[in-house]
Design an enzyme around this catalytic site. Structure first.
Site, PDB file in Angstrom:
ATOM      1  N   THR A 132      -8.910  -7.054  -4.048  1.00 55.54           N
ATOM      2  CA  THR A 132      -8.161  -6.105  -3.226  1.00 55.54           C
ATOM      3  C   THR A 132      -8.949  -5.710  -1.986  1.00 55.54           C
ATOM      4  O   THR A 132     -10.192  -5.723  -1.997  1.00 55.54           O
ATOM      5  CB  THR A 132      -7.838  -4.830  -4.042  1.00 55.54           C
ATOM      6  OG1 THR A 132      -7.292  -3.814  -3.186  1.00 55.54           O
ATOM      7  CG2 THR A 132      -9.092  -4.275  -4.692  1.00 55.54           C
ATOM      8  N   ASP A 133      -8.244  -5.329  -0.926  1.00 57.37           N
ATOM      9  CA  ASP A 133      -8.908  -4.826   0.273  1.00 57.37           C
ATOM     10  C   ASP A 133      -9.602  -3.494   0.022  1.00 57.37           C
ATOM     11  O   ASP A 133     -10.491  -3.083   0.774  1.00 57.37           O
ATOM     12  CB  ASP A 133      -7.911  -4.678   1.426  1.00 57.37           C
ATOM     13  CG  ASP A 133      -6.739  -3.747   1.114  1.00 57.37           C
ATOM     14  OD1 ASP A 133      -6.677  -3.186  -0.001  1.00 57.37           O
ATOM     15  OD2 ASP A 133      -5.864  -3.579   1.991  1.00 57.37           O
ATOM     16  N   GLU A 134      -9.262  -2.814  -1.077  1.00 53.39           N
ATOM     17  CA  GLU A 134      -9.842  -1.499  -1.358  1.00 53.39           C
ATOM     18  C   GLU A 134     -11.336  -1.564  -1.666  1.00 53.39           C
ATOM     19  O   GLU A 134     -12.015  -0.536  -1.642  1.00 53.39           O
ATOM     20  CB  GLU A 134      -9.094  -0.811  -2.498  1.00 53.39           C
ATOM     21  CG  GLU A 134      -7.674  -0.414  -2.121  1.00 53.39           C
ATOM     22  CD  GLU A 134      -7.070   0.579  -3.093  1.00 53.39           C
ATOM     23  OE1 GLU A 134      -7.799   1.497  -3.530  1.00 53.39           O
ATOM     24  OE2 GLU A 134      -5.878   0.451  -3.403  1.00 53.39           O
ATOM     25  N   TYR A 156     -10.845   2.456  -9.643  1.00 52.37           N
ATOM     26  CA  TYR A 156     -10.136   1.168  -9.603  1.00 52.37           C
ATOM     27  C   TYR A 156     -10.864   0.161  -8.731  1.00 52.37           C
ATOM     28  O   TYR A 156     -11.211  -0.942  -9.179  1.00 52.37           O
ATOM     29  CB  TYR A 156      -8.705   1.367  -9.100  1.00 52.37           C
ATOM     30  CG  TYR A 156      -8.091   0.109  -8.546  1.00 52.37           C
ATOM     31  CD1 TYR A 156      -7.919  -1.020  -9.357  1.00 52.37           C
ATOM     32  CD2 TYR A 156      -7.691   0.016  -7.205  1.00 52.37           C
ATOM     33  CE1 TYR A 156      -7.372  -2.194  -8.850  1.00 52.37           C
ATOM     34  CE2 TYR A 156      -7.151  -1.146  -6.695  1.00 52.37           C
ATOM     35  CZ  TYR A 156      -6.988  -2.249  -7.517  1.00 52.37           C
ATOM     36  OH  TYR A 156      -6.457  -3.413  -7.013  1.00 52.37           O
ATOM     37  N   LYS A 160     -12.931  -3.484  -9.510  1.00 56.67           N
ATOM     38  CA  LYS A 160     -12.603  -4.759  -8.858  1.00 56.67           C
ATOM     39  C   LYS A 160     -13.836  -5.325  -8.160  1.00 56.67           C
ATOM     40  O   LYS A 160     -14.077  -6.541  -8.181  1.00 56.67           O
ATOM     41  CB  LYS A 160     -11.453  -4.579  -7.871  1.00 56.67           C
ATOM     42  CG  LYS A 160     -10.125  -4.193  -8.492  1.00 56.67           C
ATOM     43  CD  LYS A 160      -9.596  -5.268  -9.427  1.00 56.67           C
ATOM     44  CE  LYS A 160      -8.988  -6.432  -8.669  1.00 56.67           C
ATOM     45  NZ  LYS A 160      -8.340  -7.414  -9.580  1.00 56.67           N
TER      46      LYS A 160
END
Length: 346
Positions: A132-134, A156, A160
């Protein structure tokens, strides 16, 4: 018995992104065997795969990616050529409530899968991990490329990022053929209602207001599901092992403007009444304002997002209007599920 050219294992193949990927693979490659490993958690639905469940090249295995005996059995009895690892817990708010469950699925599940795949007699040719870009953290002006440092800011995204390090370690240590993707916010039909677009649509369908978290302006880059699936398939054929690829879009929309656009589409009210359909609620503990990423590396392979926002959101809204009860069974369970023994260990 039919002989298949390639065998693809998709973990989390009954989820939003996974089900679209499975359907595309089954239809585009009829001589490939597509295996879906999914435990059918609250945000997954077998109905997402009704169009392919009877196809000869599709196999569903209900199971947990954290189950090492099951995962090892799959790799020891089936020659898996390609792995798309999408199985994960992804709801940021829930990750603050039950971080241990995110650690278990996102990190330990990835470890179990990597171990079994690497030890298999016939090792996969590609192991594509969907991140994810997060993991980059928030930014207002810096555009992140694949070399940017990662600074996850919630449980979260931290899990990741940790899983990414596991994946990269197998490339560094064993030259195991991994590829990592980091995508912007993905939207489209069949997305579970904990994500912002289906959440707003589901509220509006029952004449409730769109809930805006906090008062700090936030925006997101939105990528239509068809475009991200095409990116995955391009990386399957052209991606360089050991590399990371951003899958992004220039389509940036503030959450406030998103809500107002959906209100117009669903309720057909004049601009002067849009605010009547907004409700401000407390923000989450940690707020990321924006995740701008560069996809130049992927674009050099020939990928471009093809679906403009107006068309993608039209298709999405129409699907939710035509399928109002699709997630009704899962809605009662809700996104937050934490066993007592886990809660005591937070």
């Amino acid at each position: 018995m039919m002989e298949f050219g390639r065998t693809v294992l998709v973990t989390g193949g009954s989820g939003f992104i996974g089900s679209h990927l499975v359907c595309r693979l089954v239809n585009r490659y009829p001589n490939w065997r597509i295996i879906n490993l999914d435990m059918l958690d609250y945000c997954c639905s077998a109905r997402s795969l009704e169009n392919v469940e009877d196809r000869i090249n599709y196999t569903f295995i209900r199971g947990d990616v954290c189950n090492s005996r099951l995962v090892s059995y799959i790799f020891n009895t089936i020659k898996i050529d390609i792995v798309f690892h999408l199985a994960a817990k992804t709801h940021v708010d829930s990750s603050f409530v039950c971080p241990s469950s995110f650690q278990q699925v996102n990190v330990n599940g990835t470890r179990v899968l990597l171990t079994a795949a690497h030890r298999a007699r016939h090792s996969p040719q590609r192991f594509i991990y969907v991140s994810t870009d997060e993991v980059y953290g928030s930014s207002l002006n810096k555009v992140f490329d694949e070399s940017s440092p990662i600074r996850p800011s919630n449980p979260y995204s931290a899990t990741k990022a940790a899983a990414e390090y596991l994946v990269k370690s197998y490339w560094i240590k064993y030259k195991f053929p991994t590829i990592i993707t980091r995508s912007n916010n993905i939207y489209g039909p069949r997305q579970y209602t904990e994500k912002v677009i289906p959440r707003f649509l589901s509220l509006l369908q029952v004449n409730k207001k769109c809930t805006i978290q906090g008062t700090i302006p936030k925006s997101r880059h939105f990528l239509f599901i068809d475009d991200v699936i095409e990116a995955f398939l391009m990386l399957l054929e052209k991606g360089v092992v050991g590399e990371i690829y951003n899958v992004g879009t220039s389509c940036e929309i503030s959450i406030m403007e998103l809500a107002k656009e959906l209100i117009k589409m669903m309720k057909n009210v004049p601009d002067c009444e849009l605010n009547d359909w907004l409700e401000f609620v407390p923000d989450r503990p940690q707020v990321d304002l924006c995740y701008p990423i560069s996809s130049e590396k992927l674009q050099k392979l020939g990928w471009r997002p093809e679906v403009p926002w107006a068309e993608g959101i039209r298709q999405t809204v129409e699907w939710y209007q035509q399928n109002p009860g699709f997630w009704s069974d899962a809605a009662d369970q809700g996104p937050i599920s934490c066993h007592l023994e886990n809660a005591n260990n937070q």
